[in-house]
Write a protein that holds these residues in place. Structure first.
Motif, PDB file in Angstrom:
ATOM      1  N   PHE A 158       0.812  -1.217   0.000  1.00 27.79           N
ATOM      2  CA  PHE A 158       0.000   0.000   0.000  1.00 27.79           C
ATOM      3  C   PHE A 158       0.846   1.268   0.000  1.00 27.79           C
ATOM      4  N   TRP A 159       0.378   2.263  -0.728  1.00 26.48           N
ATOM      5  CA  TRP A 159       0.971   3.593  -0.661  1.00 26.48           C
ATOM      6  C   TRP A 159       0.708   4.189   0.717  1.00 26.48           C
ATOM      7  N   ASP A 160      -0.386   3.745   1.345  1.00 23.77           N
ATOM      8  CA  ASP A 160      -0.805   4.264   2.651  1.00 23.77           C
ATOM      9  C   ASP A 160       0.081   3.752   3.784  1.00 23.77           C
ATOM     10  N   PRO A 186       1.905  -1.913   4.758  1.00 29.90           N
ATOM     11  CA  PRO A 186       1.850  -0.450   4.629  1.00 29.90           C
ATOM     12  C   PRO A 186       3.208   0.134   4.257  1.00 29.90           C
ATOM     13  N   SER A 187       3.201   1.332   3.713  1.00 34.81           N
ATOM     14  CA  SER A 187       4.443   2.064   3.501  1.00 34.81           C
ATOM     15  C   SER A 187       4.909   2.628   4.839  1.00 34.81           C
ATOM     16  N   GLN A 188       6.209   2.764   4.997  1.00 33.72           N
ATOM     17  CA  GLN A 188       6.727   3.358   6.225  1.00 33.72           C
ATOM     18  C   GLN A 188       6.443   4.857   6.242  1.00 33.72           C
ATOM     19  N   GLU A 189       6.413   5.450   5.044  1.00 33.88           N
ATOM     20  CA  GLU A 189       6.020   6.846   4.909  1.00 33.88           C
ATOM     21  C   GLU A 189       5.417   7.055   3.523  1.00 33.88           C
ATOM     22  N   LYS A 190       4.501   7.987   3.423  1.00 26.06           N
ATOM     23  CA  LYS A 190       3.859   8.245   2.139  1.00 26.06           C
ATOM     24  C   LYS A 190       4.840   8.937   1.193  1.00 26.06           C
ATOM     25  N   HIS A 191       4.957   8.390   0.002  1.00 20.40           N
ATOM     26  CA  HIS A 191       5.842   9.003  -0.980  1.00 20.40           C
ATOM     27  C   HIS A 191       5.188  10.288  -1.497  1.00 20.40           C
ATOM     28  N   PRO A 192       5.968  11.336  -1.717  1.00 19.97           N
ATOM     29  CA  PRO A 192       5.387  12.599  -2.216  1.00 19.97           C
ATOM     30  C   PRO A 192       4.687  12.449  -3.568  1.00 19.97           C
ATOM     31  N   ASP A 193       5.149  11.488  -4.366  1.00 19.50           N
ATOM     32  CA  ASP A 193       4.475  11.188  -5.630  1.00 19.50           C
ATOM     33  C   ASP A 193       3.428  10.116  -5.349  1.00 19.50           C
ATOM     34  N   PRO A 194       2.142  10.406  -5.535  1.00 20.14           N
ATOM     35  CA  PRO A 194       1.096   9.430  -5.203  1.00 20.14           C
ATOM     36  C   PRO A 194       1.143   8.159  -6.026  1.00 20.14           C
ATOM     37  N   HIS A 195       1.890   8.151  -7.136  1.00 18.71           N
ATOM     38  CA  HIS A 195       1.975   6.960  -7.968  1.00 18.71           C
ATOM     39  C   HIS A 195       3.246   6.157  -7.704  1.00 18.71           C
ATOM     40  N   THR A 196       3.951   6.512  -6.646  1.00 21.40           N
ATOM     41  CA  THR A 196       5.207   5.837  -6.331  1.00 21.40           C
ATOM     42  C   THR A 196       5.184   5.275  -4.921  1.00 21.40           C
ATOM     43  N   ILE A 197       5.660   4.045  -4.772  1.00 22.08           N
ATOM     44  CA  ILE A 197       5.900   3.483  -3.446  1.00 22.08           C
ATOM     45  C   ILE A 197       7.301   2.886  -3.431  1.00 22.08           C
ATOM     46  N   ASP A 198       7.883   2.807  -2.252  1.00 27.88           N
ATOM     47  CA  ASP A 198       9.181   2.153  -2.068  1.00 27.88           C
ATOM     48  C   ASP A 198       9.130   1.451  -0.723  1.00 27.88           C
ATOM     49  N   ILE A 199       8.880   0.154  -0.765  1.00 29.10           N
ATOM     50  CA  ILE A 199       8.734  -0.629   0.465  1.00 29.10           C
ATOM     51  C   ILE A 199       9.802  -1.705   0.507  1.00 29.10           C
ATOM     52  N   SER A 200      10.686  -1.609   1.476  1.00 29.64           N
ATOM     53  CA  SER A 200      11.771  -2.588   1.658  1.00 29.64           C
ATOM     54  C   SER A 200      12.592  -2.783   0.384  1.00 29.64           C
ATOM     55  N   GLY A 201      12.705  -1.725  -0.405  1.00 28.71           N
ATOM     56  CA  GLY A 201      13.506  -1.804  -1.629  1.00 28.71           C
ATOM     57  C   GLY A 201      12.708  -2.115  -2.883  1.00 28.71           C
ATOM     58  N   PHE A 202      11.442  -2.510  -2.718  1.00 35.23           N
ATOM     59  CA  PHE A 202      10.589  -2.746  -3.895  1.00 35.23           C
ATOM     60  C   PHE A 202       9.995  -1.412  -4.301  1.00 35.23           C
ATOM     61  N   ARG A 203      10.426  -0.912  -5.441  1.00 39.05           N
ATOM     62  CA  ARG A 203      10.000   0.411  -5.897  1.00 39.05           C
ATOM     63  C   ARG A 203       9.067   0.289  -7.097  1.00 39.05           C
ATOM     64  N   HIS A 204       7.918   0.936  -6.977  1.00 40.93           N
ATOM     65  CA  HIS A 204       6.903   0.923  -8.032  1.00 40.93           C
ATOM     66  C   HIS A 204       6.601   2.372  -8.398  1.00 40.93           C
ATOM     67  N   ILE A 205       6.607   2.704  -9.710  1.00 48.13           N
ATOM     68  CA  ILE A 205       6.437   4.094 -10.119  1.00 48.13           C
ATOM     69  C   ILE A 205       5.283   4.266 -11.114  1.00 48.13           C
ATOM     70  N   MET A 206       4.330   3.343 -11.070  1.00 44.80           N
ATOM     71  CA  MET A 206       3.202   3.411 -12.003  1.00 44.80           C
ATOM     72  C   MET A 206       1.885   3.484 -11.249  1.00 44.80           C
TER      73      MET A 206
END
Length: 242
Positions: free
Chosen positions: A134-136, A156-176
């Motif tokens: 989750f981005w949340d 959950p994300s440890q913190e919300k990414h400033p870009d709503p279409h991006t998450i980075d959780i434990s090194g797994f980065r998604h930008i779509m």
């Protein structure tokens, strides 16, 4: 004596094939890592946006295929995801194929798809691991958790990414966008990738005809698509073991 020679040859061939398969797998990982695909995906998204800005939908959509081909048959590394319950889901220790979805609470398609997803999990949780990233953050996800099947690992994300279409959780980065599904075999290979889900809606097609997608129809199509993906994952995971 002949029996002994045949036995030795059989053992030699077996280990030779096994080592060959292992080497082939290692070579694939070296050649196509999911982590290394991020820079290409980022460039494809930027190039696509230039066409969207020109209202050139046809050329903009062509980049979707480029992104998909970049991700297909790439390999994930080992990740340790901390769930909403503080448990650690370690991709390196799993025994089943993985359905990994990236999602967000504010995504309308994600929220509507939960009904179909829960039914799929109920049917296939003994064969597939279901993990949602989750981005949340934790506090927001705690409010959503009761809506999901208990066999889904909610991360959950440890913190919300400033870009709503991006998450980075434990090194797994998604930008779509969301929801996005990654179908991953027990060998860590991404054998398919999809984005989006149906929602109830009314719109006008190119011919000027009004199209109505009912709640029942959207649920049905979401379920059928998800089940098709799960069956593909089960089949391809089995074939990779042969």
């Amino acid at each position: 004596m002949k029996k002994i020679i045949l036995l030795v040859l059989t053992i030699t061939i077996f280990y030779s094939c096994k080592n060959s398969k292992k080497e082939e797998s290692e070579t694939k990982i070296q050649k196509k890592s999911f982590a290394q695909s991020k820079k290409f995906i980022k460039q494809y998204i930027e190039d696509s946006q230039k066409y969207w800005d020109k209202n050139d939908n046809e050329n903009a959509l062509k980049y979707d295929d480029s992104i998909k081909q970049t991700i297909l048959n790439s390999f994930i590394k080992d990740y340790k995801f901390k769930s909403i319950n503080k448990d650690i889901y370690n991709t390196a220790k799993r025994k089943k194929p993985l359905f990994l979805q990236v999602t967000a609470s504010w995504c309308a398609a994600c929220k509507f798809e939960v009904t179909a997803l829960n039914k799929i999990v109920e049917k296939y949780s003994n064969q597939i691991d279901f993990v949602l990233l989750f981005w949340d953050t934790q506090s927001d996800l705690e409010k959503l958790a009761p809506d999901y099947n208990k066999d889904i690992v909610l991360v959950p994300s440890q913190e919300k990414h400033p870009d709503p279409h991006t998450i980075d959780i434990s090194g797994f980065r998604h930008i779509m966008g969301y929801p996005t599904n990654y179908l991953i075999t027990t060998d860590n290979e991404i054998i398919n990738f999809s984005s989006g889900a149906k929602i109830p809606s009314t719109f006008t097609d190119k011919e000027g005809k009004e199209i109505i997608i009912t709640k029942e129809q959207a649920n049905k199509e979401n379920y059928e698509r998800l089940e098709s993906e799960i069956q593909e994952l089960i089949e391809k995971n089995s074939s990779n073991k042969v």
